[in-house]
Structure formats: C-alpha cells, structure tokens
Design a protein around this motif. Structure first.
Motif, PDB file in Angstrom:
ATOM      1  N   MET A   1      29.805 -38.090 -13.208  1.00  0.00           N
ATOM      2  CA  MET A   1      28.991 -39.248 -12.858  1.00  0.00           C
ATOM      3  C   MET A   1      27.736 -38.787 -12.099  1.00  0.00           C
ATOM      4  O   MET A   1      27.802 -37.933 -11.230  1.00  0.00           O
ATOM      5  N   THR A   2      26.588 -39.356 -12.457  1.00  0.00           N
ATOM      6  CA  THR A   2      25.333 -39.013 -11.796  1.00  0.00           C
ATOM      7  C   THR A   2      24.958 -40.110 -10.805  1.00  0.00           C
ATOM      8  O   THR A   2      24.962 -41.298 -11.158  1.00  0.00           O
ATOM      9  N   PHE A   3      24.659 -39.732  -9.584  1.00  0.00           N
ATOM     10  CA  PHE A   3      24.286 -40.698  -8.558  1.00  0.00           C
ATOM     11  C   PHE A   3      22.772 -40.733  -8.402  1.00  0.00           C
ATOM     12  O   PHE A   3      22.098 -39.709  -8.554  1.00  0.00           O
ATOM     13  N   ARG A   4      22.273 -41.896  -8.114  1.00  0.00           N
ATOM     14  CA  ARG A   4      20.825 -42.045  -7.927  1.00  0.00           C
ATOM     15  C   ARG A   4      20.336 -41.265  -6.723  1.00  0.00           C
ATOM     16  O   ARG A   4      20.933 -41.332  -5.656  1.00  0.00           O
ATOM     17  N   ASN A   5      19.282 -40.523  -6.924  1.00  0.00           N
ATOM     18  CA  ASN A   5      18.664 -39.762  -5.840  1.00  0.00           C
ATOM     19  C   ASN A   5      17.336 -40.445  -5.537  1.00  0.00           C
ATOM     20  O   ASN A   5      16.338 -40.192  -6.202  1.00  0.00           O
ATOM     21  N   PHE A   6      17.348 -41.367  -4.582  1.00  0.00           N
ATOM     22  CA  PHE A   6      16.144 -42.189  -4.419  1.00  0.00           C
ATOM     23  C   PHE A   6      15.282 -41.723  -3.254  1.00  0.00           C
ATOM     24  O   PHE A   6      15.748 -41.173  -2.274  1.00  0.00           O
ATOM     25  N   LYS A   7      13.983 -41.971  -3.434  1.00  0.00           N
ATOM     26  CA  LYS A   7      12.982 -41.587  -2.433  1.00  0.00           C
ATOM     27  C   LYS A   7      12.875 -42.664  -1.369  1.00  0.00           C
ATOM     28  O   LYS A   7      12.761 -43.845  -1.667  1.00  0.00           O
ATOM     29  N   MET A   8      12.895 -42.244  -0.108  1.00  0.00           N
ATOM     30  CA  MET A   8      12.750 -43.172   1.011  1.00  0.00           C
ATOM     31  C   MET A   8      11.371 -42.980   1.643  1.00  0.00           C
ATOM     32  O   MET A   8      10.644 -42.047   1.317  1.00  0.00           O
ATOM     33  N   VAL A   9      11.037 -43.868   2.565  1.00  0.00           N
ATOM     34  CA  VAL A   9       9.785 -43.737   3.317  1.00  0.00           C
ATOM     35  C   VAL A   9       9.794 -42.411   4.076  1.00  0.00           C
ATOM     36  O   VAL A   9      10.826 -41.978   4.613  1.00  0.00           O
ATOM     37  N   GLY A  10       8.620 -41.759   4.122  1.00  0.00           N
ATOM     38  CA  GLY A  10       8.540 -40.449   4.773  1.00  0.00           C
ATOM     39  C   GLY A  10       8.751 -40.495   6.275  1.00  0.00           C
ATOM     40  O   GLY A  10       9.600 -39.788   6.825  1.00  0.00           O
ATOM     41  N   TYR A  11       7.964 -41.314   6.970  1.00  0.00           N
ATOM     42  CA  TYR A  11       8.045 -41.392   8.431  1.00  0.00           C
ATOM     43  C   TYR A  11       8.051 -42.850   8.878  1.00  0.00           C
ATOM     44  O   TYR A  11       7.413 -43.700   8.258  1.00  0.00           O
ATOM     45  N   VAL A  12       8.764 -43.103   9.968  1.00  0.00           N
ATOM     46  CA  VAL A  12       8.877 -44.450  10.536  1.00  0.00           C
ATOM     47  C   VAL A  12       8.613 -44.376  12.028  1.00  0.00           C
ATOM     48  O   VAL A  12       9.196 -43.535  12.729  1.00  0.00           O
ATOM     49  N   VAL A  13       7.720 -45.249  12.519  1.00  0.00           N
ATOM     50  CA  VAL A  13       7.591 -45.402  13.969  1.00  0.00           C
ATOM     51  C   VAL A  13       7.849 -46.877  14.284  1.00  0.00           C
ATOM     52  O   VAL A  13       7.372 -47.765  13.578  1.00  0.00           O
ATOM     53  N   TYR A  14       8.671 -47.117  15.297  1.00  0.00           N
ATOM     54  CA  TYR A  14       9.056 -48.488  15.659  1.00  0.00           C
ATOM     55  C   TYR A  14       8.863 -48.708  17.153  1.00  0.00           C
ATOM     56  O   TYR A  14       9.187 -47.835  17.960  1.00  0.00           O
ATOM     57  N   GLY A  15       8.387 -49.872  17.515  1.00  0.00           N
ATOM     58  CA  GLY A  15       8.332 -50.238  18.931  1.00  0.00           C
ATOM     59  C   GLY A  15       7.130 -51.114  19.234  1.00  0.00           C
ATOM     60  O   GLY A  15       6.103 -51.061  18.546  1.00  0.00           O
ATOM     61  N   ARG A  16       7.268 -51.907  20.273  1.00  0.00           N
ATOM     62  CA  ARG A  16       6.168 -52.798  20.671  1.00  0.00           C
ATOM     63  C   ARG A  16       4.973 -51.972  21.131  1.00  0.00           C
ATOM     64  O   ARG A  16       5.097 -51.135  22.014  1.00  0.00           O
ATOM     65  N   GLY A  17       3.832 -52.188  20.502  1.00  0.00           N
ATOM     66  CA  GLY A  17       2.628 -51.457  20.869  1.00  0.00           C
ATOM     67  C   GLY A  17       2.416 -50.180  20.078  1.00  0.00           C
ATOM     68  O   GLY A  17       1.406 -49.489  20.283  1.00  0.00           O
ATOM     69  N   CYS A  18       3.325 -49.841  19.157  1.00  0.00           N
ATOM     70  CA  CYS A  18       3.175 -48.562  18.446  1.00  0.00           C
ATOM     71  C   CYS A  18       1.976 -48.568  17.487  1.00  0.00           C
ATOM     72  O   CYS A  18       1.529 -47.503  17.056  1.00  0.00           O
ATOM     73  N   PHE A  19       1.439 -49.754  17.173  1.00  0.00           N
ATOM     74  CA  PHE A  19       0.209 -49.823  16.365  1.00  0.00           C
ATOM     75  C   PHE A  19      -0.917 -49.015  17.025  1.00  0.00           C
ATOM     76  O   PHE A  19      -1.784 -48.477  16.340  1.00  0.00           O
ATOM     77  N   ASN A  20      -0.876 -48.918  18.358  1.00  0.00           N
ATOM     78  CA  ASN A  20      -1.915 -48.184  19.090  1.00  0.00           C
ATOM     79  C   ASN A  20      -1.905 -46.680  18.787  1.00  0.00           C
ATOM     80  O   ASN A  20      -2.860 -45.977  19.118  1.00  0.00           O
ATOM     81  N   GLN A  21      -0.832 -46.182  18.164  1.00  0.00           N
ATOM     82  CA  GLN A  21      -0.748 -44.755  17.808  1.00  0.00           C
ATOM     83  C   GLN A  21      -1.340 -44.478  16.429  1.00  0.00           C
ATOM     84  O   GLN A  21      -1.312 -43.331  15.961  1.00  0.00           O
ATOM     85  N   LEU A  22      -1.875 -45.510  15.771  1.00  0.00           N
ATOM     86  CA  LEU A  22      -2.304 -45.339  14.382  1.00  0.00           C
ATOM     87  C   LEU A  22      -3.320 -44.211  14.213  1.00  0.00           C
ATOM     88  O   LEU A  22      -3.231 -43.414  13.274  1.00  0.00           O
ATOM     89  N   ASP A  23      -4.278 -44.136  15.103  1.00  0.00           N
ATOM     90  CA  ASP A  23      -5.323 -43.106  14.993  1.00  0.00           C
ATOM     91  C   ASP A  23      -4.712 -41.710  14.950  1.00  0.00           C
ATOM     92  O   ASP A  23      -5.063 -40.891  14.093  1.00  0.00           O
TER      93      ASP A  23
END
Length: 357
Positions: A1-23
């Motif tokens: 049986m072959t199982f799906r090898n799926f691609k996930m998101v590379g990097y995740v940042v979570y938290g209030r105010g983390c948008f400020n790290q975008l630069d």
C-alpha cells in the motif's frame, strides 16, 4: 500500500503581534532588487493595516479585488502585469481572507508556470514551484493558509490548483489581525471551518491523522460559537488555531457534500465560499444530522441570517450548470458517500438538493 506523502507549509509563526516580524521574515528571501508583492484584501484600503506593511525598494502593494472569489482570468492578468513591470519578483504575500490567500498562491505559481491558471485546475497538474509565497490570514476559518489548493473559478469550472507546489512557504498567524472583522463575515468564515471538520470527521477517507486535527478544530469552534457568551480576544486566538487545525485535518482526508454543492453556487451565482457553505449545510440533515442540528443552534445563538430561496426561478440550463460543476468534485463526493457515490448522488437527486436552497 502506498501512503500519500503530502507537502505542508514550510514555516509557521503564531502569536499576537507577530505581524510586526514580517520585515525580518522576508529579508532572507529578497533576491537583489526584485520586489516583494503584497496582495492585500481591498477591504483594508485606507485602513491602518495597509500602512503597517514593511515596504522596501520596489515593493508594491496591490489591493486585491475579492468582491468575488478569484477567477483564473484575474490570476493571469496579475501575473502578466507583474512580469511586464518587474520581469521577476522575490515573492508574493497574500494578506486577507481565503480568497486573497488563494489568489496569492495562484499568482505565485503563475509567475513560473506557462499558460493560463485554468490549465492547472485539477490535481497535481502544476509542474514548477512558484516564487516564494507567504499567507497572512485576517479572517479565520477557511484553512487556506495551510491547504494544498487554491480555489479558482475558471471558464468552465470552479476547481483548485491542487498540488505539492501550492502550499505557502511561510504563514503568519496573528490573531490581532482578525479583531475587527465584520460579525457576519466572521461567522460565515468560522462556519467554513466547522463544516469542513464535520465533513472530514464523517468521511470515508478519515484516518487518525485527520481525526486528531479535525476533532481539535471542531472543539475550538464549539468553544467559540456554542459555549462562549460574546466575542473576545480569546475567541480570535481559538478560531485562528481552529482554522489551522481544520485545514490540516483535510490534508489527509477531504471535505464533503456541502463544499461540493457550494462550488456550483459559487460558479453560477458568485456566492462566496463561507456563506455558500452555510446556505447548503443548512439543508443537509440527511447527510450530517448532528452537525446540522448544532449548526442551526449556532446560527440562532449568534443571530445570523442564512439566505433562503437563492435558486428560486433558475432555468433548467442553470441547474445543469451547477450540477456539472459540482459533480466534477469527485474526491469530495467519494469522501462523503463512498466509492459508489455516483449511484447515490444522481443528477436528479442533486437537482432536488439545489432546489431546496
């Protein structure tokens, strides 16, 4: 049986105010003077978020028109204009709801793949990685930030570019960005998450991977929409993680009847995804009895109106168009009804379902 090898998101940042790290997140991915392109939901034009975008050099903000869900023609036009103006770009950053994030994923792919985005509507048709892409949700629920698809309305169908090249390289999950979302839109988008959890958890494709994420997402939706009195910051935090977990739950399974039927509505009538799922799910007691009962309670508790009779007066040709679009979604129907789904969901039965909406 072959199982799906799926691609996930590379990097995740979570938290209030983390948008400020975008630069600083973008800095390592800049290529010479090739710009970063920020696709920002047009809702934010002349609003504070637009002024917080960390522009450098030739960077450009494009206010994405998501009055309707993304069309392949719009994707193609944006990609062509960017190639003509800049030749190449360092990356595409989608900031907004599911439509804006889907648009960003699609434009990223069309910066490197030939032809029209309509050529890639289907499963595993994309052959080349797109340019660097970042997803930043300002609404929670669609799961677009983690999915391997980008849902597009093409000349003949509404279908995603489903591929391993579609997921974002980086996502920025900042619950503060969802704080001012309009009440109705927040509900419809949150219900997109709730509904795809129900469809995943009751589907034939279910395994423990999907179940683990789906159950947690469902629990978070219930805490926000069933148990809580009023909305607060904690609600935004929980719903953002429900969206993420809900998107992960369908990575190894699929959605079901509500999504398959709502695709027909979107294609013919331009019905937006979240509200379209609500309109359909409201009538799906025969398929998801417990989920629909709880959904109706959430609608009542949150004082939301679900549009009724939207297919009244449509012609036979229009009903057939919706049916054709819906039946293309074969994995969704198989997940919902099993391998013999075509014997169960006949054109007549699907027509009767559309007539209820």
């Amino acid at each position: 049986m072959t199982f799906r090898n799926f691609k996930m998101v590379g990097y995740v940042v979570y938290g209030r105010g983390c948008f400020n790290q975008l630069d600083e997140l973008l800095a390592p991915h800049r290529k010479g003077d090739a710009p970063m392109i920020f696709l920002l939901d047009h809702y934010f034009e002349n609003r504070p978020l637009a002024r917080r975008i960390p522009l450098r050099g030739k960077d450009k903000v494009i206010f994405a028109d998501v009055s309707y869900e993304p069309k392949t023609s719009y994707v193609d036009r944006l990609a062509t204009e960017l190639k003509q103006e800049f030749g190449t770009v360092s990356g595409i950053i989608g900031i907004g709801g599911g439509s804006t994030m889907d648009l960003a994923k699609a434009v990223s792919l069309m910066m490197t793949n030939p032809g029209s985005s309509a050529d890639y509507q289907g499963w595993d048709l994309v052959k080349l990685p797109g340019v660097y892409k970042v997803g930043i949700p300002t609404l929670s629920g669609t799961g677009a930030e983690v999915s391997r698809t980008t849902v597009l309305t093409g000349p003949t169908k509404k279908l995603g570019m489903n591929s391993d090249f579609t997921p974002f390289d980086q996502i920025v999950l900042d619950p503060e960005l969802t704080a001012d979302a309009p009440v109705n839109q927040r509900f419809y988008t949150g219900m997109d998450c709730y509904i795809h959890c129900i469809e995943s958890l009751e589907g034939t494709y279910l395994n423990e991977f999907s179940k683990s994420y789906g159950e947690k997402a469902l629990q978070l939706c219930q805490e926000v929409y069933v148990k809580k009195q009023g909305w607060d910051a904690d609600s935004d935090d929980k719903l953002m993680m429900a969206s993420y977990a809900g998107g992960m739950s369908i990575a190894y399974s699929q959605v079901g009847v509500a999504h398959a039927v709502s695709y027909g509505l979107a294609y013919l009538l331009g019905t937006k995804h979240g509200i379209g799922n609500c309109i359909v799910f409201d009538k799906l007691e025969e398929f998801y009895p417990e989920g629909v009962r709880e959904f109706k309670k959430m609608v009542e508790k949150n004082k939301i109106d679900i549009p009724q009779h939207i297919t009244k007066g449509l012609t036979d040709e229009q009903f057939n168009t919706m049916i054709d679009v819906s039946l293309v979604m074969k994995p969704l129907w198989e997940n919902a009804l099993g391998k013999d789904w075509e014997k169960i969901m006949t054109r007549d039965r699907l027509r009767a379902l559309y007539e209820k909406l």
